[in-house]
Design an enzyme around this catalytic site. Structure first.
Site, short mmCIF file in Angstrom:
data_model
loop_
_atom_site.label_atom_id
_atom_site.label_comp_id
_atom_site.label_asym_id
_atom_site.label_seq_id
_atom_site.Cartn_x
_atom_site.Cartn_y
_atom_site.Cartn_z
N PRO A 256 -17.00 -50.96 11.63
CA PRO A 256 -15.91 -51.79 11.75
C PRO A 256 -14.50 -51.34 10.82
O PRO A 256 -14.58 -51.40 9.61
CB PRO A 256 -16.44 -52.90 10.78
CG PRO A 256 -17.59 -52.24 9.81
CD PRO A 256 -17.98 -50.93 10.53
N ASP A 427 -13.54 -47.30 7.53
CA ASP A 427 -14.89 -47.85 7.79
C ASP A 427 -15.10 -48.88 6.55
O ASP A 427 -15.29 -48.47 5.42
CB ASP A 427 -15.89 -46.61 7.57
CG ASP A 427 -16.98 -47.30 8.13
OD1 ASP A 427 -17.46 -48.56 8.07
OD2 ASP A 427 -18.16 -46.44 8.26
N HIS A 428 -14.91 -50.34 7.19
CA HIS A 428 -15.31 -51.06 6.06
C HIS A 428 -16.56 -51.27 5.62
O HIS A 428 -16.92 -52.15 4.44
CB HIS A 428 -14.69 -52.55 7.14
CG HIS A 428 -14.21 -53.73 5.84
ND1 HIS A 428 -14.30 -53.50 4.67
CD2 HIS A 428 -13.17 -54.62 6.35
CE1 HIS A 428 -13.56 -54.77 4.01
NE2 HIS A 428 -13.05 -55.54 4.96
N ARG A 429 -17.32 -50.67 6.11
CA ARG A 429 -18.77 -50.75 5.38
C ARG A 429 -18.64 -49.87 4.07
O ARG A 429 -19.59 -50.03 3.21
CB ARG A 429 -19.77 -50.02 6.28
CG ARG A 429 -20.08 -50.59 7.67
CD ARG A 429 -21.09 -49.77 8.52
NE ARG A 429 -20.37 -48.54 8.89
CZ ARG A 429 -21.00 -47.52 9.61
NH1 ARG A 429 -22.29 -47.77 9.86
NH2 ARG A 429 -20.51 -46.21 9.82
#
Length: 457
Positions: A256, A427-429
């Protein structure tokens, strides 16, 4: 003794390769160190040198064909040797794995004799075995259209698709020469006109004439019309473009992406570069950016990490990938331990890697192991863009052009400064918005810090 020479594995991740061009031919005498061919991997074009000696008796893999690594590429030996068996062996498909043998059944134990006069015990009813699902019916292969040899030749001469011609011959609807002639009339083919030169080019490129719209007088098909049709013919992706498409599509689907943009006043870097040039030292803006990013990554280890399943792996090294645009794609050579290198050392390595990338001399090892990447389009007069994260990393910084822009100075006056926008993709994780904002502002602070650059030179 004749020997098959395999196409080597040039990197740990390479599974297939494409021979771009052969540098030798059958009958040549091959020596150790001679370049046999160049190979297009998923990242670069590399020369492959021979580790063997002998006469080239047979080239087995044509240029342009993608094959698995370790596929036999050629046969060498002594002139006149019989290599028929080796050629047949190389052409044979790999044998299918044999099915696992069924385990042996144990012998049933002997039944005990029942006591005299006792009724035999009732055996328990066996559990009903579940019915095996019926195999799905295989889709029937499309039947090959029956076409007479004369009809096939006629269609080829007139540049029409034989599969579109209805057949009337026999019980199977065989396409005959008369069917082709009738199709030419009913399809409007005979009304089309084409210049002789255009017809020759259309035949050379195996175009279907009915698919070309003429723009000449009375709808005549001209050479320009045929060239337009040739331009629109589908071209297969190169090995490099296939990998770019696969990896970046995977990245966008799995990661994401989250984006943070800020503007940086490059006046400090501009002044420092001018000062160094007077001393005969030329350090590019890209090197200053790379150093600022490398130092910021040490402060924000979550940006220098990777998400694997439900775990986060933080990288102990700062290995910067520097994207380089080449004729047929994009490659990302990696500068290892960028945070620990002096500016001049960093400058030399980035320039060397970029030169090797553009000449196709990068090795797979030089493009692996990156922990964060930079994509700089500052030389292309762009105001802003977003980059896609390379798989195996948590972020990439997109660097735009430094553009003279009116800004408000600290004293409230309007001044013109070279402002450069950078956009961080993360990477929004792994990285939250606040951490992403802090990271780009750390990069900004370093690029605008005169004392920092004075201390590093």
């Amino acid at each position: 003794m004749a020997t098959k020479i395999p196409i080597p594995r040039l990197g740990q991740s390479e599974e297939t390769v494409t021979i771009q061009s052969w540098k030798v031919k059958e009958g040549d005498v091959l020596k150790k160190g001679d370049v046999m061919f160049d190979v297009e991997t998923d990242k670069a074009v590399l020369d492959v040198e021979s580790q063997f000696e002998g006469t080239i008796l047979k080239i087995l893999v044509p240029a342009g064909k993608e094959v698995p690594v370790l596929t036999p590429g050629l046969i060498i030996g002594e002139p006149g040797e019989d290599i028929a068996a080796l050629v047949a062996e190389a052409a044979a498909p790999a044998p299918a794995a044999a099915p696992a043998a069924a385990p042996e059944k144990k012998a049933a134990p002997a039944k005990k004799a029942a006591p005299v006069g006792a009724a035999p015990a009732a055996a328990p009813a066996p559990a009903a075995a579940p019915a095996a699902p019926a195999p799905a019916p295989k889709a029937a292969a499309p039947a090959k259209k029956a076409v007479s040899p004369r009809a096939k030749k006629y269609a080829k001469d007139f540049l029409i698709d034989i599969n579109k011609v209805p057949g009337t011959g026999g019980d199977v609807g065989r396409v005959t020469e008369n069917d082709v002639k009738e199709y030419l009339e009913s399809s409007g083919y005979n009304a089309k006109k084409i210049t002789p030169v255009a017809l020759a080019v259309a035949k050379e490129n195996k175009l279907e004439l009915l698919s070309i719209n003429g723009t000449g007088e009375s709808g005549r098909i001209t050479l320009a019309d045929v060239k337009d049709a040739v331009t629109e013919l589908p071209n297969p992706l190169t090995t490099m473009r296939k990998v770019i498409a696969r990896r970046l599509t995977e990245s966008k689907h799995v990661m994401p992406h989250f984006y943070v943009t800020c503007s940086i006043d490059m006046s400090t870097v501009k002044a420092k570069r001018a000062e160094l040039k007077k001393q005969g030292i030329n350090i590019s803006v890209n090197v200053f950016i790379a150093k600022a990013v490398a130092l910021a990554l040490k402060e924000f280890p979550t940006v220098n990490a990777e998400c694997i399943g439900d775990t986060i792996v933080t990288k102990s090294k700062v290995n910067l990938g520097i994207a380089v645009s080449i004729d047929n794609g994009l490659v990302v050579p990696v500068v290892r331990n960028a945070d620990k290198k002096a500016l001049d050392e960093l400058s030399d390595e980035i320039a060397e890697q970029a030169a090797k990338a553009r000449s196709g001399k990068l090795t797979p090892a030089e493009m692996s192991g990156g922990t964060f990447s930079i994509s700089n389009m500052g030389m292309m007069n762009v105001e802003n863009f977003c980059a896609i994260i390379n798989p195996g990393e948590a972020g990439i910084l997109a660097v735009s052009s430094a553009i003279p822009t009116p800004v408000v100075a600290e004293d409230g006056s309007i001044v013109v400064r070279d402002m450069m926008k950078v956009t961080l993709s993360v990477d929004h994780r792994i990285v939250d918005g606040s951490d992403g904002a802090k990271f780009v502002n750390a990069v900004k602070a370093k690029l605008q810090d005169k004392e920092l650059w004075d201390s590093l030179i």
